[in-house]
Write a protein that holds these residues in place. Structure first.
Motif, PDB file in Angstrom:
ATOM      1  N   HIS A 158       0.837  -1.213   0.000  1.00 19.01           N
ATOM      2  CA  HIS A 158       0.000   0.000   0.000  1.00 19.01           C
ATOM      3  C   HIS A 158       0.870   1.261   0.000  1.00 19.01           C
ATOM      4  CE1 HIS A 158      -3.744  -2.026   0.164  1.00 19.01           C
ATOM      5  NE2 HIS A 158      -3.617  -2.480   1.405  1.00 19.01           N
ATOM      6  N   ALA A 159       1.942   1.255   0.773  1.00 17.13           N
ATOM      7  CA  ALA A 159       2.826   2.418   0.822  1.00 17.13           C
ATOM      8  C   ALA A 159       3.466   2.675  -0.537  1.00 17.13           C
ATOM      9  CB  ALA A 159       3.912   2.199   1.883  1.00 17.13           C
ATOM     10  N   LEU A 160       3.892   1.612  -1.209  1.00 18.51           N
ATOM     11  CA  LEU A 160       4.487   1.748  -2.541  1.00 18.51           C
ATOM     12  C   LEU A 160       3.506   2.336  -3.535  1.00 18.51           C
ATOM     13  CD1 LEU A 160       6.561  -1.508  -3.170  1.00 18.51           C
ATOM     14  CD2 LEU A 160       7.393   0.833  -3.359  1.00 18.51           C
ATOM     15  N   GLN A 161       2.310   1.791  -3.566  1.00 14.26           N
ATOM     16  CA  GLN A 161       1.316   2.250  -4.530  1.00 14.26           C
ATOM     17  C   GLN A 161       0.908   3.695  -4.255  1.00 14.26           C
ATOM     18  OE1 GLN A 161      -1.389  -1.086  -3.852  1.00 14.26           O
ATOM     19  NE2 GLN A 161      -0.961  -1.856  -5.902  1.00 14.26           N
ATOM     20  N   ASP A 162       0.841   4.070  -3.004  1.00 10.25           N
ATOM     21  CA  ASP A 162       0.539   5.464  -2.658  1.00 10.25           C
ATOM     22  C   ASP A 162       1.626   6.405  -3.181  1.00 10.25           C
ATOM     23  OD1 ASP A 162      -1.796   4.780  -1.411  1.00 10.25           O
ATOM     24  OD2 ASP A 162      -0.961   4.807   0.626  1.00 10.25           O
ATOM     25  N   VAL A 163       2.891   6.008  -2.981  1.00 12.89           N
ATOM     26  CA  VAL A 163       3.998   6.854  -3.414  1.00 12.89           C
ATOM     27  C   VAL A 163       4.037   6.952  -4.937  1.00 12.89           C
ATOM     28  CG1 VAL A 163       6.506   7.005  -3.543  1.00 12.89           C
ATOM     29  CG2 VAL A 163       5.403   6.505  -1.365  1.00 12.89           C
ATOM     30  N   ALA A 164       3.833   5.825  -5.632  1.00  9.24           N
ATOM     31  CA  ALA A 164       3.832   5.850  -7.095  1.00  9.24           C
ATOM     32  C   ALA A 164       2.735   6.778  -7.619  1.00  9.24           C
ATOM     33  CB  ALA A 164       3.643   4.439  -7.651  1.00  9.24           C
ATOM     34  N   ALA A 165       1.549   6.710  -7.009  1.00  8.67           N
ATOM     35  CA  ALA A 165       0.448   7.578  -7.424  1.00  8.67           C
ATOM     36  C   ALA A 165       0.775   9.046  -7.145  1.00  8.67           C
ATOM     37  CB  ALA A 165      -0.834   7.171  -6.698  1.00  8.67           C
ATOM     38  N   ARG A 166       1.449   9.305  -6.033  1.00 10.78           N
ATOM     39  CA  ARG A 166       1.803  10.690  -5.681  1.00 10.78           C
ATOM     40  C   ARG A 166       2.849  11.249  -6.656  1.00 10.78           C
ATOM     41  NH1 ARG A 166       2.143  10.101  -0.512  1.00 10.78           N
ATOM     42  NH2 ARG A 166       4.377   9.705  -0.343  1.00 10.78           N
ATOM     43  N   ILE A 167       3.802  10.422  -7.054  1.00 10.37           N
ATOM     44  CA  ILE A 167       4.801  10.859  -8.037  1.00 10.37           C
ATOM     45  C   ILE A 167       4.114  11.213  -9.355  1.00 10.37           C
ATOM     46  CG2 ILE A 167       6.747  10.122  -9.459  1.00 10.37           C
ATOM     47  CD1 ILE A 167       7.664   8.402  -7.086  1.00 10.37           C
ATOM     48  N   GLU A 168       3.200  10.367  -9.789  1.00 12.82           N
ATOM     49  CA  GLU A 168       2.470  10.638 -11.032  1.00 12.82           C
ATOM     50  C   GLU A 168       1.688  11.945 -10.932  1.00 12.82           C
ATOM     51  OE1 GLU A 168       1.710   5.953 -12.261  1.00 12.82           O
ATOM     52  OE2 GLU A 168       0.042   7.205 -11.596  1.00 12.82           O
ATOM     53  N   ALA A 169       1.052  12.163  -9.787  1.00 10.77           N
ATOM     54  CA  ALA A 169       0.268  13.388  -9.607  1.00 10.77           C
ATOM     55  C   ALA A 169       1.170  14.616  -9.616  1.00 10.77           C
ATOM     56  CB  ALA A 169      -0.518  13.307  -8.301  1.00 10.77           C
ATOM     57  N   ARG A 170       2.320  14.534  -8.964  1.00  9.78           N
ATOM     58  CA  ARG A 170       3.241  15.681  -8.911  1.00  9.78           C
ATOM     59  C   ARG A 170       3.805  16.008 -10.291  1.00  9.78           C
ATOM     60  NH1 ARG A 170       7.635  15.251  -4.230  1.00  9.78           N
ATOM     61  NH2 ARG A 170       8.204  17.229  -5.259  1.00  9.78           N
ATOM     62  N   LEU A 171       3.987  14.990 -11.120  1.00 10.04           N
ATOM     63  CA  LEU A 171       4.546  15.200 -12.453  1.00 10.04           C
ATOM     64  C   LEU A 171       3.472  15.505 -13.493  1.00 10.04           C
ATOM     65  CD1 LEU A 171       7.172  12.306 -12.471  1.00 10.04           C
ATOM     66  CD2 LEU A 171       7.647  14.756 -12.335  1.00 10.04           C
ATOM     67  N   GLY A 172       2.211  15.401 -13.098  1.00  7.48           N
ATOM     68  CA  GLY A 172       1.135  15.635 -14.053  1.00  7.48           C
ATOM     69  C   GLY A 172       0.967  14.493 -15.029  1.00  7.48           C
ATOM     70  N   TRP A 173       1.373  13.300 -14.622  1.00  5.16           N
ATOM     71  CA  TRP A 173       1.259  12.132 -15.487  1.00  5.16           C
ATOM     72  C   TRP A 173      -0.071  11.425 -15.230  1.00  5.16           C
ATOM     73  CZ3 TRP A 173       6.861   9.687 -15.010  1.00  5.16           C
ATOM     74  CH2 TRP A 173       7.753  10.516 -15.682  1.00  5.16           C
ATOM     75  N   GLN A 174      -0.226  10.279 -15.836  1.00  2.00           N
ATOM     76  CA  GLN A 174      -1.484   9.539 -15.768  1.00  2.00           C
ATOM     77  C   GLN A 174      -1.813   9.160 -14.330  1.00  2.00           C
ATOM     78  OE1 GLN A 174      -2.250   6.436 -18.704  1.00  2.00           O
ATOM     79  NE2 GLN A 174      -2.633   5.003 -17.030  1.00  2.00           N
ATOM     80  N   HIS A 175      -3.072   9.388 -13.938  1.00  2.00           N
ATOM     81  CA  HIS A 175      -3.505   8.999 -12.597  1.00  2.00           C
ATOM     82  C   HIS A 175      -3.931   7.548 -12.598  1.00  2.00           C
ATOM     83  CE1 HIS A 175      -3.423  13.042 -10.883  1.00  2.00           C
ATOM     84  NE2 HIS A 175      -3.929  13.462 -12.020  1.00  2.00           N
ATOM     85  N   ARG A 176      -3.891   6.930 -11.431  1.00  4.34           N
ATOM     86  CA  ARG A 176      -4.325   5.551 -11.310  1.00  4.34           C
ATOM     87  C   ARG A 176      -5.836   5.451 -11.545  1.00  4.34           C
ATOM     88  NH1 ARG A 176      -0.001   2.381  -9.159  1.00  4.34           N
ATOM     89  NH2 ARG A 176       1.749   3.748  -9.492  1.00  4.34           N
ATOM     90  N   THR A 177      -6.220   4.348 -12.146  1.00  2.00           N
ATOM     91  CA  THR A 177      -7.648   4.095 -12.312  1.00  2.00           C
ATOM     92  C   THR A 177      -8.209   3.634 -10.969  1.00  2.00           C
ATOM     93  OG1 THR A 177      -7.252   1.795 -12.904  1.00  2.00           O
ATOM     94  CG2 THR A 177      -7.315   3.406 -14.705  1.00  2.00           C
ATOM     95  N   PRO A 178      -9.498   3.792 -10.735  1.00  2.00           N
ATOM     96  CA  PRO A 178     -10.070   3.361  -9.463  1.00  2.00           C
ATOM     97  C   PRO A 178      -9.829   1.888  -9.180  1.00  2.00           C
ATOM     98  CG  PRO A 178     -11.617   4.763 -10.652  1.00  2.00           C
ATOM     99  CD  PRO A 178     -10.461   4.494 -11.580  1.00  2.00           C
ATOM    100  N   GLU A 179      -9.849   1.042 -10.253  1.00  6.38           N
ATOM    101  CA  GLU A 179      -9.647  -0.395 -10.048  1.00  6.38           C
ATOM    102  C   GLU A 179      -8.246  -0.706  -9.560  1.00  6.38           C
ATOM    103  OE1 GLU A 179     -12.855   0.446 -12.767  1.00  6.38           O
ATOM    104  OE2 GLU A 179     -10.729   0.972 -12.795  1.00  6.38           O
ATOM    105  N   ALA A 180      -7.261   0.129  -9.948  1.00  7.57           N
ATOM    106  CA  ALA A 180      -5.871  -0.148  -9.598  1.00  7.57           C
ATOM    107  C   ALA A 180      -5.447   0.538  -8.319  1.00  7.57           C
ATOM    108  CB  ALA A 180      -4.942   0.301 -10.738  1.00  7.57           C
ATOM    109  N   ALA A 181      -6.304   1.411  -7.785  1.00  7.56           N
ATOM    110  CA  ALA A 181      -5.911   2.160  -6.592  1.00  7.56           C
ATOM    111  C   ALA A 181      -5.807   1.231  -5.415  1.00  7.56           C
ATOM    112  CB  ALA A 181      -6.957   3.243  -6.301  1.00  7.56           C
ATOM    113  N   PRO A 182      -4.850   1.476  -4.509  1.00  6.83           N
ATOM    114  CA  PRO A 182      -4.690   0.615  -3.340  1.00  6.83           C
ATOM    115  C   PRO A 182      -5.866   0.739  -2.392  1.00  6.83           C
ATOM    116  CG  PRO A 182      -3.256   2.536  -3.181  1.00  6.83           C
ATOM    117  CD  PRO A 182      -3.873   2.563  -4.531  1.00  6.83           C
TER     118      PRO A 182
END
Length: 281
Positions: A257-281
């Motif tokens: 869960h910690a990894l997936q949260d950090v990966a999603a936060r990096i994507e958000a900070r860079l303006g890249w693709q957000h996680r889909t609801p199905e893939a969210a931790p």
């Protein structure tokens, strides 16, 4: 009396162009050999002698000596007091300039250190280079557990949790072809090497946004990794936690869960693709 130089004969007119045409091949060969020397030093991860480099490359010692001498003169390589060869200060400057130009690595570095402090384990940022997984950045955990891989280490993709994610976005046929070309047996003998199986494992890990590897490349070592996706949905790099195998077997859910949260936060900070609801931790 001094002789007057004779003008070049017509049939020799083509010689300069032949010499000119041959020169690029010579220069390219020297550049290739220099890159091989750099790769050999990176693989060794410590200063080595010119003789050891030549033996590793299977190259003539005189050729390797000549190229090393040129690189030392230009501060691309350096000699230790014992006469061994190591990377020079000029390369360090190039590396700093290159790293500063990659905004995503700046963001990843911040999040990597934050995650390492949170989980108290070693965290790495890994990318893809010439068919291998390469460690781009690393933050060591506070405990006594230490990993053998360091920044710059390159490992076959089928040995690692991160490696599988780095090609997980590729079409089926490309993933199979990739593993056919690059998969290798691991030192522990526990890594999967069948291309079709690896291709499916990579796809499943990518879709779940989590990859787990336990004891495949190093005995008693486990790794959990999450992909960081760009706007096109491709895995640009991964962020992973490296820990003792016994700790992962006790329960890896909170680390995942910690990894997936950090990966999603990096994507958000860079303006890249957000996680889909199905893939969210």
């Amino acid at each position: 009396m001094p002789r007057t130089p004779r003008p070049a004969e017509p049939e020799h007119a083509s010689q300069p162009s032949e010499t000119t045409a041959a020169a690029p091949r010579t220069r390219t060969g020297a550049i290739d050999r220099a890159v091989q020397i750099f790769d050999a030093l990176q693989e060794a991860n410590h200063p080595v002698t010119a003789y050891e480099v030549a033996r590793t490359l299977g190259a003539p010692l005189s050729t390797v000596y000549s190229i090393i001498n040129d690189l030392v003169e230009k501060n691309l390589l350096a000699r230790t007091l014992e006469g061994a060869i190591w990377f020079g200060s000029r390369l360090y400057g190039y590396g700093l300039t290159y790293a500063s130009s990659l905004d995503y690595l700046t963001v990843a570095n911040e999040e990597m250190h934050r995650l390492s402090a949170q989980v108290e384990e070693t965290v790495q940022v890994c990318g893809l280079e010439e068919g291998m997984m390469v460690v781009l950045q690393m933050a060591e955990g506070p405990g006594h557990f230490r990993v053998t891989s360091r920044v710059g280490s390159r490992v076959p993709l089928n040995w690692t949790a991160s490696g599988r994610l780095l090609v997980g976005h590729l079409p089926d046929a490309e993933r199979v072809a990739f593993f056919q070309k690059h998969a290798k047996p691991s030192p522990t003998g526990r890594s999967e090497t069948r291309p079709e199986v690896l291709a499916q494992i990579a796809r499943d890990a990518f879709q779940s946004r989590l990859s787990i590897q336990i004891g495949e490349s190093d005995a008693s070592v486990a790794c959990l990794a999450a992909p960081v996706l760009d706007k096109a949905g491709d895995c640009v790099f991964t962020i992973s936690i490296v820990m003792p195998e016994s700790k992962a077997e006790q329960g890896a859910e909170r680390f995942a869960h910690a990894l997936q949260d950090v990966a999603a936060r990096i994507e958000a900070r860079l303006g890249w693709q957000h996680r889909t609801p199905e893939a969210a931790p």
